[in-house]
Scaffold this motif. Sequence first.
Motif, PDB file in Angstrom:
ATOM      1  N   GLU A  26       0.836  -1.207   0.000  1.00 35.55           N
ATOM      2  CA  GLU A  26       0.000   0.000   0.000  1.00 35.55           C
ATOM      3  C   GLU A  26       0.870   1.255   0.000  1.00 35.55           C
ATOM      4  O   GLU A  26       0.559   2.239  -0.679  1.00 35.55           O
ATOM      5  CB  GLU A  26      -0.928   0.001   1.227  1.00 35.55           C
ATOM      6  N   ILE A  27       1.968   1.210   0.759  1.00 36.05           N
ATOM      7  CA  ILE A  27       2.889   2.350   0.780  1.00 36.05           C
ATOM      8  C   ILE A  27       3.460   2.585  -0.616  1.00 36.05           C
ATOM      9  O   ILE A  27       3.494   3.715  -1.116  1.00 36.05           O
ATOM     10  CB  ILE A  27       4.020   2.109   1.808  1.00 36.05           C
ATOM     11  N   VAL A  30       1.050   4.348  -2.943  1.00 35.28           N
ATOM     12  CA  VAL A  30       0.972   5.796  -2.735  1.00 35.28           C
ATOM     13  C   VAL A  30       2.205   6.484  -3.334  1.00 35.28           C
ATOM     14  O   VAL A  30       2.096   7.512  -4.000  1.00 35.28           O
ATOM     15  CB  VAL A  30       0.841   6.134  -1.230  1.00 35.28           C
ATOM     16  N   ILE A  31       3.382   5.873  -3.117  1.00 39.39           N
ATOM     17  CA  ILE A  31       4.612   6.470  -3.657  1.00 39.39           C
ATOM     18  C   ILE A  31       4.546   6.497  -5.188  1.00 39.39           C
ATOM     19  O   ILE A  31       4.904   7.487  -5.819  1.00 39.39           O
ATOM     20  CB  ILE A  31       5.856   5.696  -3.160  1.00 39.39           C
ATOM     21  N   ASP A  33       1.809   6.542  -7.096  1.00 36.77           N
ATOM     22  CA  ASP A  33       0.827   7.554  -7.517  1.00 36.77           C
ATOM     23  C   ASP A  33       1.432   8.951  -7.387  1.00 36.77           C
ATOM     24  O   ASP A  33       1.284   9.786  -8.288  1.00 36.77           O
ATOM     25  CB  ASP A  33      -0.437   7.480  -6.645  1.00 36.77           C
ATOM     26  N   PHE A  34       2.099   9.195  -6.268  1.00 38.44           N
ATOM     27  CA  PHE A  34       2.700  10.508  -6.041  1.00 38.44           C
ATOM     28  C   PHE A  34       3.762  10.794  -7.103  1.00 38.44           C
ATOM     29  O   PHE A  34       3.797  11.875  -7.696  1.00 38.44           O
ATOM     30  CB  PHE A  34       3.317  10.553  -4.636  1.00 38.44           C
ATOM     31  N   ASN A  37       1.943  11.253 -10.577  1.00 35.04           N
ATOM     32  CA  ASN A  37       1.024  12.388 -10.727  1.00 35.04           C
ATOM     33  C   ASN A  37       1.631  13.731 -10.352  1.00 35.04           C
ATOM     34  O   ASN A  37       1.275  14.753 -10.919  1.00 35.04           O
ATOM     35  CB  ASN A  37      -0.235  12.171  -9.887  1.00 35.04           C
ATOM     36  N   GLU A  38       2.511  13.738  -9.361  1.00 38.94           N
ATOM     37  CA  GLU A  38       3.018  15.022  -8.857  1.00 38.94           C
ATOM     38  C   GLU A  38       4.449  15.309  -9.318  1.00 38.94           C
ATOM     39  O   GLU A  38       4.810  16.455  -9.521  1.00 38.94           O
ATOM     40  CB  GLU A  38       2.990  15.049  -7.321  1.00 38.94           C
TER      41      GLU A  38
END
Lengths: 400, 260
Positions: A26-27, A30-31, A33-34, A37-38
């Motif tokens: 899960e971590i 998120v990494i 996606d970040f 996307n960012e």
Amino acid sequence: MNTTDPQAAKRGRDEINLQLNETEREIMQVIRDFARNEVKPRAAEIDATAKFPEDLVKKMGELGLMGLPLPEEYGGLGQSYILFALMIEELCAACATTGLVPDVNISLGAEPILMFGTEEQKQRWLPQMCSGEKLGALAITEPGAGSDAAGIKTTAVRDGDEYVINGSKVFITLGGVAETYVTSTVTNPELKDKHRHMTDFVVEKGTPGLSFGQPMHKMGITGSPTVEVFYDNVRVPVSHRLGEEGDGFKITMDTLDAGRIGVAAQAVGIARSALEDCLEYATQRKQFGSAITSFEGIQFMLADMATAIDAARLLTLRAAYLHNQGLPCARESSMAKLFAGDTAMKVTTDALQIFGGYGYIKEYPAERHMRDAKITQIYEGTQQIQRLVIARDLLKKLRA
Amino acid sequence: MNIVVCVKQVPEPTGTNRIDPKSLRILREGVDSVLDPADEFSIEAALQIQEANPGTNVVVVSMGPDRALEAIRRGLAMGANKGVLVSDANLAGSDALTTAKVLAAAIKRENPDLVLCATESSDAYTGMVPGGIAHHLGLPLLSYAKKLTLAGGKVQIERQTEAGFQRVEAQLPAVVTVTGSINTPRYPALKGIMQAKKKPVDQLTAADLGFSPEQVGEKGAKEKVLGWAPAEQRKAGTVIKDDGTAATQIADFLAQLKVI
């Protein structure tokens, strides 16, 4: 922290467990996606403007990325070095500059304090690094001492409860933006043993006499400032000394042993990004009436690129696994850094070749990857130094 | 204050839904499933209220298979306090009205002041569940909120319309559906992911909520899906060759679409 039990070390080489648990997966989600996307959308702009991505660093701090593998009691998340390597790869695949920031902060800024600092020193400096509010950096290299780390000239002279530091450092990553500088000095120049004459201090930004040069104009990773650091009668209290007098060389070497895992992961990330961009381009590019991916010449290049990247990644994760187990990893992290750095250079060069003329112009990402890749063959020990580390370890084993 | 956020786990929305030709249900096995991105806006809205009003309790509620727990965990990782998962083999094949009825029963147990939902789910798109929940709970429904404020025991929203927005309010408790323009959802902090495992999740069956197997699932469904078909392929665009009037032609075309 490192165990010297040879049986455990052997087991660590034969048995590697890279399985992630549910929380780790899960971590990573998120990494990913970040990063996608960012960070990725900003990479070209960060490269072109050579501007430090302060806002992204702030966000990484808020998410918890800046202290991922550091213990929870100092504000970190206590996650594994395997996850750390995967994070650096993912961030560097998005933007090599941005991914470098948590790597330097954790591997070079925080690790020496974590490994050799007193409880008070850890409490004082690690939480601010983990939150990303104040970054950590490492200052070893000098104009006359690169690969020969023991050849530094910066001195520290004891004066009562203080040390007075004089000298200068060069090529210091995050210099000027970081808050703390683990600085290598010579305290005992009279000693014949050049591995016992060095002592490390934590020097804080704002200390009178500490100043920085202008960011150097670099070929790649342009958004992370690399500067000269000057020490002009910089006074630091004894409480800023890491370990005892004479521990400096060991602290530096142990820090770099593990630090190379981060550089290897960065190289894997850059190479992977080059291959991904290349695959996307090559499937769309048509010559002689068909996509160039239908040509065996291109297919073989792509296959070699993917194979080398996977090999580099596995070497990197093995070193990360050993480090996570508290086992010695100097040889393995050098192998990972050596192979991953060379892979990044080769893969980014081949990727640019597949892009052809479009690869050579700045509107496409291929040339940026190639420029970013080069540094991974140079910093935290050149490829030649990595070979020395590996060979010495091999020969030491033979003699034993 | 208690806020309930309704969430759903959906197949990764960037892919194309695969349909089981026999049951005509969306295939959920062997596909990556995620928290419906539309739900992240409602969770974010709840968390922003929580930040402004310390002590606010945010509960994420979902009905779905056991693996829908992952979607609830994502909500907990973002910062919600508790999860409720209604999961029961008897619920498979429920239509929108049954889903609303079951969710309403689960939500009622949480004694909510505010219930937040997305306007519709990204997989089935009926858009009926929030209205159904409001009906079963006997609460007002404020739909399509692009802004939401709470004051004096009331909730006020700006309702997105084609021409602009309406300002609407209702006494709490109330149900509000939020649009994607209400906020920018946060990434779950990694610490939140680690803590989410320790947060409570109530697991309920249809029977726990007082429903018999006949009242729910395929047996209880009053709506029947007859078929699915892919969206029509987008038609090729019109090419305008510039003979000096291209700009006018493009402007006319855009005006026709009411974009200028």
